[in-house]
Design an enzyme around this catalytic site. Structure first.
Site, PDB file in Angstrom:
ATOM      1  CG  ASP A   1       5.399 -26.818 -18.750  1.00 12.29           C
ATOM      2  OD1 ASP A   1       4.562 -27.720 -18.665  1.00 12.29           O
ATOM      3  OD2 ASP A   1       5.408 -25.821 -18.008  1.00 12.29           O
TER       4      ASP A   1
ATOM      5  CG  HIS B   1       2.585 -24.630 -15.617  1.00  9.95           C
ATOM      6  ND1 HIS B   1       3.309 -25.631 -16.193  1.00  9.95           N
ATOM      7  CD2 HIS B   1       1.909 -25.198 -14.598  1.00  9.95           C
ATOM      8  CE1 HIS B   1       3.083 -26.766 -15.541  1.00  9.95           C
ATOM      9  NE2 HIS B   1       2.238 -26.525 -14.568  1.00  9.95           N
TER      10      HIS B   1
HETATM   11  P1  NAX Z   1      -0.184 -31.657  -2.742  1.00 14.88           P
HETATM   12  O1  NAX Z   1      -1.665 -31.479  -2.647  1.00 14.88           O
HETATM   13  O2  NAX Z   1       0.431 -32.994  -2.554  1.00 14.88           O
HETATM   14  O3  NAX Z   1       0.524 -30.679  -1.702  1.00 14.88           O
HETATM   15  C1  NAX Z   1       0.154 -29.347  -1.564  1.00 14.88           C
HETATM   16  C2  NAX Z   1       0.563 -28.919  -0.175  1.00 14.88           C
HETATM   17  O4  NAX Z   1       0.312 -27.527  -0.056  1.00 14.88           O
HETATM   18  C3  NAX Z   1      -0.223 -29.634   0.930  1.00 14.88           C
HETATM   19  O5  NAX Z   1       0.675 -30.139   1.903  1.00 14.88           O
HETATM   20  C4  NAX Z   1      -1.099 -28.523   1.473  1.00 14.88           C
HETATM   21  O6  NAX Z   1      -1.389 -28.692   2.841  1.00 14.88           O
HETATM   22  C5  NAX Z   1      -0.188 -27.308   1.210  1.00 14.88           C
HETATM   23  N1  NAX Z   1      -0.879 -26.024   1.311  1.00 14.88           N
HETATM   24  C6  NAX Z   1      -2.148 -25.708   0.955  1.00 14.88           C
HETATM   25  N2  NAX Z   1      -2.391 -24.435   1.265  1.00 14.88           N
HETATM   26  C7  NAX Z   1      -1.267 -23.930   1.806  1.00 14.88           C
HETATM   27  C8  NAX Z   1      -0.915 -22.668   2.358  1.00 14.88           C
HETATM   28  N3  NAX Z   1      -1.797 -21.664   2.412  1.00 14.88           N
HETATM   29  N4  NAX Z   1       0.338 -22.503   2.832  1.00 14.88           N
HETATM   30  C9  NAX Z   1       1.223 -23.507   2.809  1.00 14.88           C
HETATM   31  N5  NAX Z   1       0.935 -24.727   2.329  1.00 14.88           N
HETATM   32  C10 NAX Z   1      -0.296 -24.933   1.839  1.00 14.88           C
HETATM   33  O7  NAX Z   1       0.218 -31.035  -4.148  1.00 14.88           O
HETATM   34  P2  NAX Z   1       1.556 -31.267  -4.972  1.00 14.88           P
HETATM   35  O8  NAX Z   1       1.380 -32.417  -5.878  1.00 14.88           O
HETATM   36  O9  NAX Z   1       2.709 -31.249  -4.033  1.00 14.88           O
HETATM   37  O10 NAX Z   1       1.572 -29.966  -5.907  1.00 14.88           O
HETATM   38  C11 NAX Z   1       1.784 -28.687  -5.354  1.00 14.88           C
HETATM   39  C12 NAX Z   1       1.426 -27.625  -6.361  1.00 14.88           C
HETATM   40  O11 NAX Z   1       2.332 -27.635  -7.438  1.00 14.88           O
HETATM   41  C13 NAX Z   1       0.036 -27.778  -6.982  1.00 14.88           C
HETATM   42  O12 NAX Z   1      -0.586 -26.502  -7.052  1.00 14.88           O
HETATM   43  C14 NAX Z   1       0.333 -28.282  -8.370  1.00 14.88           C
HETATM   44  O13 NAX Z   1      -0.697 -27.968  -9.279  1.00 14.88           O
HETATM   45  C15 NAX Z   1       1.618 -27.555  -8.657  1.00 14.88           C
HETATM   46  N6  NAX Z   1       2.461 -28.082  -9.718  1.00 14.88           N
HETATM   47  C16 NAX Z   1       3.040 -27.199 -10.552  1.00 14.88           C
HETATM   48  C17 NAX Z   1       3.935 -27.593 -11.514  1.00 14.88           C
HETATM   49  C18 NAX Z   1       4.593 -26.614 -12.434  1.00 14.88           C
HETATM   50  O14 NAX Z   1       5.243 -27.055 -13.365  1.00 14.88           O
HETATM   51  N7  NAX Z   1       4.465 -25.299 -12.239  1.00 14.88           N
HETATM   52  C19 NAX Z   1       4.267 -29.022 -11.700  1.00 14.88           C
HETATM   53  C20 NAX Z   1       3.972 -29.848 -10.494  1.00 14.88           C
HETATM   54  C21 NAX Z   1       2.726 -29.521  -9.746  1.00 14.88           C
HETATM   55  O15 NAX Z   1       1.642 -30.163 -10.357  1.00 14.88           O
END
Ligand code: NAX
Length: 334
Positions: free
Chosen positions: A166, A194
């Site tokens: 952000d 966030h």
């Molecule tokens: P994806 O859905 O591409 O990847 C998430 C991964 O997490 C998948 O491989 C899934 O299998 C894995 N996962 C789910 N449960 C799990 C567990 N218990 N243990 C280990 N792995 C697990 O999402 P992606 O686009 O990579 O985003 C990841 C996260 O970052 C999301 O929650 C998203 O909202 C968050 N974000 C946060 C941001 C921030 O600024 N704080 C920005 C980027 C992103 O959107």
């Protein structure tokens, strides 16, 4: 890190959860190439995901091997949190459950509580004594609250949730409006959650060392354009890309760790959500994004910043949202 004379430093173990996801894919190559901890720091990369994602994760591991990164000493692929966090000095908690259709925010928080509670316990049980944790998976502030509450013996100053993306988004918007290189924008803090209630604070930011509102000289733009653009940038990227931010998110993770590890430039600060100690009247324990200065591996919230009436109103709104989130997950906080 200890270093024997004439030899390389000992490897640092870095854990990435959700490593098979899109942020994970944009992140692990940067870590292994040395951008996270420096070009002379060997790394053991521990990639944790859920069982169904392990096949894809093996493919990521093969690609990492095929980069022949000199610093990548070892790779671990696992669905076991204890193995994933074993000896980790940095735990980057990216994996989370995405919001599904029809899911209320409370359901999402509870589902993620089921992930971040046990991960907090595994970090406490298995990570290195110097571990630091950056929570990225959303809702990241409250996930950090849940994970840290499940690791009560780990000092709270080791826990962060990410608002650097952000901040970077806000800096670009100000630089673009002012027609200057983005590096001229400093002292930009994101306050609060966030989420769309965050307060990107242009009032206290500087452009070329001068107050941003003086340089921009357009209060209506700052209020009605800049703030909503930053708050809704994630949604704009999803609308355009049909996928959420990944490259910029991974970049912000690298930036966050660099700031914590190497320090913030003199006179400047960065945005990190940390457990409040009551600064600025924010209720104690909430993970709230503040301006933070980092030096020699420690950090502190910058005190004494003032806000106009609108800033105060926005900070109250984002605080209320975080209090509401805390209420929704109170059963997950031991
Ligand atoms: P994806 O859905 O591409 O990847 C998430 C991964 O997490 C998948 O491989 C899934 O299998 C894995 N996962 C789910 N449960 C799990 C567990 N218990 N243990 C280990 N792995 C697990 O999402 P992606 O686009 O990579 O985003 C990841 C996260 O970052 C999301 O929650 C998203 O909202 C968050 N974000 C946060 C941001 C921030 O600024 N704080 C920005 C980027 C992103 O959107």
């Amino acid at each position: 890190m200890s270093q024997e004379r004439g030899s390389r430093p000992q490897p640092v173990h870095v854990t990435v959860t959700g490593a098979a996801g899109q942020v994970g894919y944009a992140l692990v190559f940067r870590i292994a190439s040395g951008q996270l901890l420096g070009s002379d720091q060997p790394i053991v990369l521990r990639m944790l995901d859920i069982e169904p994602a392990l096949g894809a994760l093996e493919g990521v591991a093969m690609e990492l091997q095929d980069c022949a990164f000199p610093l990548l000493q070892d790779l671990v692929v696992t669905a076991d949190a204890n193995e994933g966090f074993d000896n980790a000095s940095w735990a980057l908690l990216v994996g989370a459950m995405p919001r599904k259709e029809g899911m209320e925010r409370g359901d999402l928080l509870a589902a993620n509580g089921g992930i971040f509670g046990p991960q907090g316990q595994a970090i406490a049980a298995r990570a290195a004594s110097d571990v630091r944790v950056l929570v990225v998976g959303n809702p990241c502030n409250t996930n950090a609250l849940i994970a840290s509450a499940n690791a009560p013996d780990l000092p709270r100053d080791r826990w962060f949730a990410m608002t650097r993306l952000d901040e970077n988004r806000a800096k670009y918007q100000l630089a673009h409006k002012a027609g200057v290189p983005v590096a001229e924008v400093t002292n930009l803090a994101i306050w609060g959650n966030h989420s769309a209630t965050q307060y990107p604070d242009a009032q206290n930011a500087k452009i070329g060392g001068k107050p941003a509102p003086v340089v921009i000289d357009d209060d209506a733009w700052l209020r009605d354009d800049f703030i909503p653009t930053v708050q809704k940038r994630g949604a704009a990227i999803i609308a355009a890309r049909k996928l959420s931010s990944a490259g910029s998110a991974a970049n912000a993770i690298v930036d966050s760790v660099n700031s914590i590890h190497l320090g913030t430039p003199a006179g400047d600060w960065t945005s990190l959500a940390v457990a409040s100690n009551g600064e600025y009247g924010i209720p104690e324990g909430l993970f709230f994004s503040f301006p933070v200065q980092c030096q020699d591996g420690s950090w502190s919230v910058v005190e004494g910043i003032t806000h106009n009436a609108e800033g105060q109103r926005r900070i109250k709104a984002t605080t209320d949202e975080l209090l509401h989130e805390r209420e929704l997950v109170k059963d997950l906080l031991p």
